[in-house]
Design a protein around this motif. Structure first.
Motif, mmCIF file in Angstrom:
data_model
loop_
_atom_site.group_PDB
_atom_site.id
_atom_site.type_symbol
_atom_site.label_atom_id
_atom_site.label_comp_id
_atom_site.label_asym_id
_atom_site.label_seq_id
_atom_site.Cartn_x
_atom_site.Cartn_y
_atom_site.Cartn_z
ATOM 1 N N LEU A 110 9.113 11.479 11.252
ATOM 2 C CA LEU A 110 9.300 10.994 9.891
ATOM 3 C C LEU A 110 8.373 11.777 8.969
ATOM 4 N N LYS A 111 8.892 12.218 7.829
ATOM 5 C CA LYS A 111 8.075 12.939 6.851
ATOM 6 C C LYS A 111 7.453 11.930 5.893
ATOM 7 N N VAL A 112 6.233 11.539 6.204
ATOM 8 C CA VAL A 112 5.517 10.573 5.362
ATOM 9 C C VAL A 112 4.594 11.342 4.427
ATOM 10 N N PRO A 113 4.739 11.193 3.098
ATOM 11 C CA PRO A 113 3.892 11.958 2.172
ATOM 12 C C PRO A 113 2.460 11.449 2.130
ATOM 13 N N SER A 114 1.629 12.232 1.487
ATOM 14 C CA SER A 114 0.226 11.855 1.349
ATOM 15 C C SER A 114 0.110 10.588 0.513
ATOM 16 N N GLY A 115 -0.933 9.836 0.758
ATOM 17 C CA GLY A 115 -1.171 8.602 0.014
ATOM 18 C C GLY A 115 -0.887 7.361 0.824
ATOM 19 N N TYR A 116 -0.046 7.464 1.848
ATOM 20 C CA TYR A 116 0.279 6.304 2.679
ATOM 21 C C TYR A 116 -0.741 6.161 3.806
ATOM 22 N N LEU A 117 -1.191 4.941 4.010
ATOM 23 C CA LEU A 117 -2.174 4.645 5.049
ATOM 24 C C LEU A 117 -1.666 3.508 5.928
ATOM 25 N N TYR A 118 -2.152 3.462 7.162
ATOM 26 C CA TYR A 118 -1.795 2.373 8.063
ATOM 27 C C TYR A 118 -2.476 1.083 7.595
ATOM 28 N N VAL A 119 -1.673 0.037 7.419
ATOM 29 C CA VAL A 119 -2.201 -1.282 7.082
ATOM 30 C C VAL A 119 -2.261 -2.153 8.323
ATOM 31 N N LEU A 120 -1.215 -2.040 9.155
ATOM 32 C CA LEU A 120 -1.117 -2.907 10.321
ATOM 33 C C LEU A 120 -0.284 -2.220 11.397
ATOM 34 N N GLN A 121 -0.737 -2.332 12.643
ATOM 35 C CA GLN A 121 0.019 -1.808 13.775
ATOM 36 C C GLN A 121 0.080 -2.866 14.863
ATOM 37 N N ASP A 122 1.269 -2.988 15.450
ATOM 38 C CA ASP A 122 1.461 -3.879 16.584
ATOM 39 C C ASP A 122 2.302 -3.129 17.618
ATOM 40 N N THR A 123 2.626 -3.790 18.711
ATOM 41 C CA THR A 123 3.361 -3.137 19.794
ATOM 42 C C THR A 123 4.637 -2.478 19.304
ATOM 43 N N SER A 124 5.409 -3.169 18.477
ATOM 44 C CA SER A 124 6.681 -2.619 17.991
ATOM 45 C C SER A 124 6.793 -2.758 16.481
ATOM 46 N N PHE A 125 5.666 -2.560 15.782
ATOM 47 C CA PHE A 125 5.650 -2.736 14.329
ATOM 48 C C PHE A 125 4.566 -1.862 13.707
ATOM 49 N N ILE A 126 4.912 -1.191 12.605
ATOM 50 C CA ILE A 126 3.939 -0.431 11.814
ATOM 51 C C ILE A 126 4.187 -0.720 10.339
ATOM 52 N N TRP A 127 3.089 -0.923 9.596
ATOM 53 C CA TRP A 127 3.159 -1.101 8.148
ATOM 54 C C TRP A 127 2.303 -0.026 7.495
ATOM 55 N N LEU A 128 2.947 0.800 6.664
ATOM 56 C CA LEU A 128 2.258 1.829 5.886
ATOM 57 C C LEU A 128 2.307 1.429 4.417
ATOM 58 N N LYS A 129 1.210 1.698 3.702
ATOM 59 C CA LYS A 129 1.166 1.316 2.286
ATOM 60 C C LYS A 129 0.500 2.410 1.467
ATOM 61 N N LYS A 130 0.999 2.576 0.236
ATOM 62 C CA LYS A 130 0.372 3.492 -0.729
ATOM 63 C C LYS A 130 0.042 2.704 -1.991
ATOM 64 N N GLU A 131 -1.214 2.775 -2.393
ATOM 65 C CA GLU A 131 -1.631 2.109 -3.622
ATOM 66 C C GLU A 131 -1.293 2.988 -4.819
ATOM 67 N N ILE A 132 -0.729 2.384 -5.867
ATOM 68 C CA ILE A 132 -0.437 3.086 -7.111
ATOM 69 C C ILE A 132 -1.076 2.309 -8.258
ATOM 70 N N VAL A 133 -1.066 2.903 -9.452
ATOM 71 C CA VAL A 133 -1.747 2.289 -10.597
ATOM 72 C C VAL A 133 -1.198 0.900 -10.885
ATOM 73 N N SER A 134 0.125 0.750 -10.769
ATOM 74 C CA SER A 134 0.760 -0.507 -11.162
ATOM 75 C C SER A 134 0.982 -1.470 -10.004
ATOM 76 N N GLY A 135 0.594 -1.079 -8.780
ATOM 77 C CA GLY A 135 0.831 -1.950 -7.636
ATOM 78 C C GLY A 135 0.756 -1.190 -6.330
ATOM 79 N N ASN A 136 1.835 -1.223 -5.540
ATOM 80 C CA ASN A 136 1.838 -0.506 -4.266
ATOM 81 C C ASN A 136 3.265 -0.312 -3.757
ATOM 82 N N SER A 137 3.405 0.667 -2.865
ATOM 83 C CA SER A 137 4.658 0.920 -2.151
ATOM 84 C C SER A 137 4.392 0.762 -0.661
ATOM 85 N N SER A 138 5.339 0.185 0.050
ATOM 86 C CA SER A 138 5.158 -0.064 1.485
ATOM 87 C C SER A 138 6.345 0.450 2.277
#
Length: 324
Positions: A171-199
């Motif tokens: 997967l081509k994940v751009p810069s700015g996204y960080l791991y928030v949570l990882q589990d056996t079969s689950f990953i959550w990536l999030k990017k903080e922006i000025v007005s909120g966030n993208s996940s």
């Protein structure tokens, strides 16, 4: 003639040759994502032809909480079809001419670029061409904008093996996204922006989780609500992400990386809270690995437009390659 003089004579030819080669290279197309330059005279733009173009290409994006246009349209008279306008990535040229015609020219003035030429003897002739070809134009623009977003986003500093090892995908994940949570079969990536966030969520469920029509939408809603209950929670007690109950999501069957996929667009909300926003969910039927592989993008940006945030998430998801 000695070697020094010979080299001295060669140098000008070398630079002239390079200059000629560079002159033949297409200019780099420019412009913001999801923006169209419409080249049309004011008389046509201010009448029913202009209305038709606006209705087709600036119609509301489905799945967003508030109305935002499908594309941002900038109109210019035909006499300005020179200079920086021709650097636009997407151009629609509309003229009254002796022949009814629709032509797509790739990279006519710059690259990557789509130039759509629409001409007709009468206004009704032009309107018929727009009506007939609008879906094709929209699809072509969307595909080009996804590829352009994937190009400009840049590569993340995240270790790609983490996703590859867990889900057998690249997967081509751009810069700015960080791991928030990882589990056996689950990953959550999030990017903080000025007005909120993208996940971005990546997870997998049993292949039997999604039944065939007419239960597909209900099964997808049930699936994502259970994931929200497990992982996506607010700061207050008993607040977790659910599919907004007041509006049914939109469901489409598409192909992603050659696999049957359910594309769902809608809005999410935080139960017992006031947070909400749009989501796009791709549930890939991966028979090779006996699973439903889910990639979902959602954002929270209450004070800003969300169209382009969701477009970025869609472009990340559509970069997927399921590894063998």
């Amino acid at each position: 003639m000695n070697k020094a003089h010979f080299l001295f004579l060669l140098i000008p030819f070398f630079f002239i040759s390079c200059a000629k080669k560079n002159d033949n290279l297409p200019r780099k197309a420019t412009g913001k994502i999801n923006t169209i330059s419409v080249i049309i005279d004011d008389q046509l733009w201010n009448g029913e032809i202009g209305d038709s173009i606006r209705n087709k290409f600036a119609s509301p994006v489905i799945g967003l909480p508030q109305e935002e246009p499908l594309f941002t349209i900038n109109q210019y008279p035909v006499k300005l079809m020179e200079g920086f306008m021709t650097d636009s990535r997407t151009i629609i040229v509309v003229k009254k001419e002796e022949k009814n015609q629709f032509v797509i020219k790739k990279n006519q003035y710059a690259s990557p670029q789509n130039v759509f030429h629409i001409s007709g003897k009468t206004s009704s002739g032009i309107l018929k061409i727009i009506e007939k070809n609008a879906p094709k134009i929209i699809q072509t623009i969307k595909e080009t904008e996804i590829v352009e977003s994937q190009r400009i986003n840049g590569q993340s500093l995240l270790n790609p093996q983490t996703i590859a090892n867990k889900f057998h995908i690249s997967l081509k994940v751009p810069s700015g996204y960080l791991y928030v949570l990882q589990d056996t079969s689950f990953i959550w990536l999030k990017k903080e922006i000025v007005s909120g966030n993208s996940s971005l969520l990546i997870y997998q469920v049993p292949i039997s989780s999604i039944k065939k029509d007419p239960n597909s939408v209900a099964n997808i809603v049930k699936m994502r609500d259970s994931i929200g209950d497990l992982y996506i929670r607010g700061t207050e007690l008993d607040t977790h992400m659910i599919t907004e109950e007041g509006y049914a999501p939109y469901l489409f069957k598409v192909k992603l990386n050659g696999k049957e996929t359910y594309e769902t667009k809608g809005t999410w909300e935080l139960k017992n809270d006031f947070m909400s926003g749009p989501f796009i969910n791709y549930a890939i039927v991966d028979k090779q690995h006996d699973r439903i592989l889910v990639l979902e993008g959602f954002c929270y940006s209450p004070s800003k437009e969300e169209r382009d945030l969701m477009h970025e998430l869609e472009s990340i998801i559509k970069s997927i390659i399921v590894l063998k």
